[in-house]
Write a protein that holds these residues in place. Sequence first.
Motif, mmCIF file in Angstrom:
data_model
loop_
_atom_site.group_PDB
_atom_site.id
_atom_site.type_symbol
_atom_site.label_atom_id
_atom_site.label_comp_id
_atom_site.label_asym_id
_atom_site.label_seq_id
_atom_site.Cartn_x
_atom_site.Cartn_y
_atom_site.Cartn_z
ATOM 1 N N ASP A 102 43.352 49.276 31.559
ATOM 2 C CA ASP A 102 42.166 49.494 32.412
ATOM 3 C C ASP A 102 41.630 48.157 32.880
ATOM 4 O OD1 ASP A 102 42.020 52.299 32.003
ATOM 5 O OD2 ASP A 102 41.265 51.888 29.972
ATOM 6 N N TYR A 103 41.024 48.160 34.038
ATOM 7 C CA TYR A 103 40.372 46.927 34.485
ATOM 8 C C TYR A 103 39.035 47.247 35.148
ATOM 9 C CZ TYR A 103 42.253 48.252 39.117
ATOM 10 O OH TYR A 103 42.563 48.927 40.275
ATOM 11 N N ASP A 104 38.170 46.257 35.151
ATOM 12 C CA ASP A 104 36.948 46.341 35.962
ATOM 13 C C ASP A 104 37.178 45.630 37.286
ATOM 14 O OD1 ASP A 104 34.875 47.588 34.050
ATOM 15 O OD2 ASP A 104 35.926 46.097 32.836
ATOM 16 N N TRP A 105 37.954 44.522 37.208
ATOM 17 C CA TRP A 105 38.362 43.818 38.419
ATOM 18 C C TRP A 105 39.851 43.518 38.289
ATOM 19 C CZ3 TRP A 105 34.253 42.080 35.391
ATOM 20 C CH2 TRP A 105 32.987 42.323 35.927
ATOM 21 N N LEU A 106 40.534 43.535 39.436
ATOM 22 C CA LEU A 106 41.973 43.244 39.443
ATOM 23 C C LEU A 106 42.230 42.204 40.522
ATOM 24 C CD1 LEU A 106 44.940 44.083 38.599
ATOM 25 C CD2 LEU A 106 44.878 45.697 40.518
ATOM 26 N N SER A 107 43.031 41.190 40.192
ATOM 27 C CA SER A 107 43.430 40.200 41.187
ATOM 28 C C SER A 107 44.966 40.192 41.246
ATOM 29 C CB SER A 107 42.887 38.820 40.808
ATOM 30 O OG SER A 107 43.276 37.880 41.778
ATOM 31 N N ILE A 108 45.512 40.374 42.441
ATOM 32 C CA ILE A 108 46.968 40.533 42.593
ATOM 33 C C ILE A 108 47.560 39.294 43.262
ATOM 34 C CG2 ILE A 108 48.798 42.037 43.481
ATOM 35 C CD1 ILE A 108 46.758 44.279 43.770
ATOM 36 N N ASP A 109 48.497 38.643 42.571
ATOM 37 C CA ASP A 109 49.211 37.487 43.157
ATOM 38 C C ASP A 109 50.659 37.555 42.678
ATOM 39 O OD1 ASP A 109 49.927 35.109 44.334
ATOM 40 O OD2 ASP A 109 48.957 33.837 42.834
ATOM 41 N N ILE A 110 51.368 38.592 43.177
ATOM 42 C CA ILE A 110 52.732 38.845 42.692
ATOM 43 C C ILE A 110 53.791 38.476 43.722
ATOM 44 C CG2 ILE A 110 52.094 40.640 41.027
ATOM 45 C CD1 ILE A 110 52.974 42.720 43.154
ATOM 46 N N VAL A 129 52.082 27.132 50.633
ATOM 47 C CA VAL A 129 50.954 26.303 51.069
ATOM 48 C C VAL A 129 49.723 27.187 51.271
ATOM 49 C CG1 VAL A 129 50.104 24.889 52.985
ATOM 50 C CG2 VAL A 129 52.463 24.678 52.260
ATOM 51 N N HIS A 130 49.948 28.326 51.913
ATOM 52 C CA HIS A 130 48.858 29.238 52.207
ATOM 53 C C HIS A 130 48.274 29.820 50.903
ATOM 54 C CE1 HIS A 130 46.503 32.091 54.279
ATOM 55 N NE2 HIS A 130 47.118 33.104 53.711
ATOM 56 N N ALA A 131 49.174 30.206 49.997
ATOM 57 C CA ALA A 131 48.710 30.762 48.707
ATOM 58 C C ALA A 131 47.856 29.735 47.963
ATOM 59 C CB ALA A 131 49.916 31.175 47.858
ATOM 60 N N VAL A 132 48.294 28.479 48.011
ATOM 61 C CA VAL A 132 47.567 27.407 47.317
ATOM 62 C C VAL A 132 46.174 27.207 47.941
ATOM 63 C CG1 VAL A 132 47.555 24.891 46.984
ATOM 64 C CG2 VAL A 132 49.613 26.207 46.475
ATOM 65 N N ARG A 133 46.127 27.264 49.273
ATOM 66 C CA ARG A 133 44.833 27.039 49.953
ATOM 67 C C ARG A 133 43.816 28.140 49.676
ATOM 68 N NH1 ARG A 133 46.763 24.739 55.303
ATOM 69 N NH2 ARG A 133 47.356 22.642 54.660
ATOM 70 N N THR A 134 44.313 29.364 49.476
ATOM 71 C CA THR A 134 43.361 30.461 49.234
ATOM 72 C C THR A 134 42.810 30.420 47.805
ATOM 73 O OG1 THR A 134 45.171 31.920 48.638
ATOM 74 C CG2 THR A 134 44.345 32.127 50.876
ATOM 75 N N ALA A 135 43.492 29.683 46.925
ATOM 76 C CA ALA A 135 43.147 29.739 45.498
ATOM 77 C C ALA A 135 41.681 29.391 45.191
ATOM 78 C CB ALA A 135 44.092 28.846 44.698
ATOM 79 N N PRO A 136 41.119 28.306 45.747
ATOM 80 C CA PRO A 136 39.717 28.003 45.414
ATOM 81 C C PRO A 136 38.758 29.116 45.857
ATOM 82 C CG PRO A 136 40.782 26.108 46.455
ATOM 83 C CD PRO A 136 41.728 27.262 46.581
ATOM 84 N N VAL A 137 39.071 29.739 46.993
ATOM 85 C CA VAL A 137 38.227 30.836 47.476
ATOM 86 C C VAL A 137 38.371 32.042 46.539
ATOM 87 C CG1 VAL A 137 37.905 32.461 49.394
ATOM 88 C CG2 VAL A 137 38.306 30.049 49.861
ATOM 89 N N LEU A 138 39.624 32.305 46.134
ATOM 90 C CA LEU A 138 39.849 33.418 45.198
ATOM 91 C C LEU A 138 39.093 33.173 43.891
ATOM 92 C CD1 LEU A 138 41.436 36.066 44.567
ATOM 93 C CD2 LEU A 138 43.195 34.616 43.550
ATOM 94 N N ALA A 139 39.193 31.944 43.370
ATOM 95 C CA ALA A 139 38.506 31.617 42.103
ATOM 96 C C ALA A 139 36.996 31.829 42.251
ATOM 97 C CB ALA A 139 38.810 30.174 41.696
ATOM 98 N N ALA A 140 36.456 31.337 43.359
ATOM 99 C CA ALA A 140 34.999 31.459 43.576
ATOM 100 C C ALA A 140 34.600 32.922 43.702
ATOM 101 C CB ALA A 140 34.608 30.685 44.837
ATOM 102 N N ASN A 141 35.429 33.716 44.388
ATOM 103 C CA ASN A 141 35.038 35.104 44.627
ATOM 104 C C ASN A 141 35.239 35.992 43.405
ATOM 105 O OD1 ASN A 141 34.144 34.400 47.098
ATOM 106 N ND2 ASN A 141 35.948 35.118 48.217
ATOM 107 N N LEU A 142 36.224 35.649 42.568
ATOM 108 C CA LEU A 142 36.355 36.401 41.308
ATOM 109 C C LEU A 142 35.145 36.103 40.418
ATOM 110 C CD1 LEU A 142 40.188 35.997 40.588
ATOM 111 C CD2 LEU A 142 38.984 38.090 41.259
ATOM 112 N N ARG A 143 34.711 34.855 40.453
ATOM 113 C CA ARG A 143 33.505 34.505 39.681
ATOM 114 C C ARG A 143 32.297 35.241 40.268
ATOM 115 N NH1 ARG A 143 32.317 30.635 36.137
ATOM 116 N NH2 ARG A 143 34.169 29.402 36.570
#
Length: 364
Positions: free
Chosen positions: A97-105, A293-307
């Motif tokens: 079960d999850y409350d939030w899920l982040s997919i990077d497969i 490159v694109h996946a790497v660039r989105t990472a800080p935004v993903l981290a901030a938004n998961l927080r």
Amino acid sequence: MKRLVLMGAGHAHLIVLKQWLSAPLKDVELVLVTPSAWQYYSGMLPGGVAGHYSVDQCRIDARSLALAAGARVVLGSVIEVRADKKQVRLTDGDLLDYDWLSIDIGATTNLESLRGYAGTLLSIKPLGQFHQQWSRHHERSGAKGAHIALVGGGAAGAELAMAVAHAGRAGATAPAKVSLITGNQGLLPDFRPRIRKLAHNKLAALGIEVVEQRAEAAGHDLVLTDGVTMRPDLVMAATGSEAFSFLATSGLAVDAQGFVLVNEHQQSLSHPEVFAAGDVCSRLDQSLNRSGVHAVRTAPVLAANLRAATESGEFTAFQPRTNTLYLLSCGDKTAIGSYGPFAFSGQWVWRLKDKIDRRFVGGF
Ligand SMILES: Cc1cc2nc3c(=O)[nH]c(=O)nc-3n(C[C@H](O)[C@H](O)[C@H](O)COP(=O)(O)OP(=O)(O)OC[C@H]3O[C@@H](n4cnc5c(N)ncnc54)[C@H](O)[C@@H]3O)c2cc1C
């Protein structure tokens, strides 16, 4: 305690975990589901095939990183997402079960034209498996002068063809022949003409046969668009990306190709508690290349938004850059680069790529 499940240890999740080493999420159980403790870095894979890097230099210990970031690590794959129930099913049948899920497969290789091929076929993905299979093949038959056919005319296919040709030269005996079968769109269709010309020149200089036709598997043969058949000793598939099929039945909004649709916050269009980054997702408002490159660039935004999601904060929007630096290694410690309208090549381009790649992997 509420639970955030990170699905896959792709480029974006590695950076998210690295950021959370020093500033962990509060009151959230973090779980990483990954089929392997190791994440192979695609940027160095052609260099690994060419013999310039050892396997350890091309991979990141995702498991240790996740543990250090306070995550529980589940070694296995997600085989089903039940978005409406907020659950994922794992390879062993367990439901999480999850409350939030982040997919990077990431994505898988589109093997449509090679389905049913009866000869030896190495698919470029998963990268770890490819690495092992290539090493075994190279040790076993590298000295026999085999005919190797690379199918796929994008950056990965071109880089690998050049790496394979170089690996043969560096070993006891060069492969008898390396063919790059690009598909009917030709070599590097997404790149500017100047880059294509540089790549054509380099492939010719390395003695690689470029066949700008589509290949279809028929038994042990490859049948080309003009009806001519080819029977290589080994086929390597770098035939473009395809979405994992289970995403289409996940209940998540997906595009026509089955990639998860996200907004500018990397958030699912259908399920706000689900986020996605990297090759697995698409945006309706932007057409973005599937690249590391694109996946790497989105990472800080993903981290901030998961927080933000877990701490009820404000979301940040991801703004893709107009120009991206692309560097294609050519096997022999030279590389071809492009940035916007500019194209360049040479040993210094390889040194730049080598430095960037080593720094990325070394950062973990
Ligand atoms: C040979 C080659 C060279 C390349 N060179 C470059 C380059 O120089 N620059 C560039 O920008 N791009 C390059 N690319 C493209 C780049 O590899 C991808 O765009 C990038 O890896 C995408 O990153 P990602 O985070 O989406 O996923 P990935 O890096 O593919 O990672 C996904 C992870 O999820 C895991 N996973 C998969 N399925 C599941 C599941 N069901 N459950 C749990 N985990 C799962 C995988 O094992 C993997 O560890 C190259 C690709 C290839 C094949």
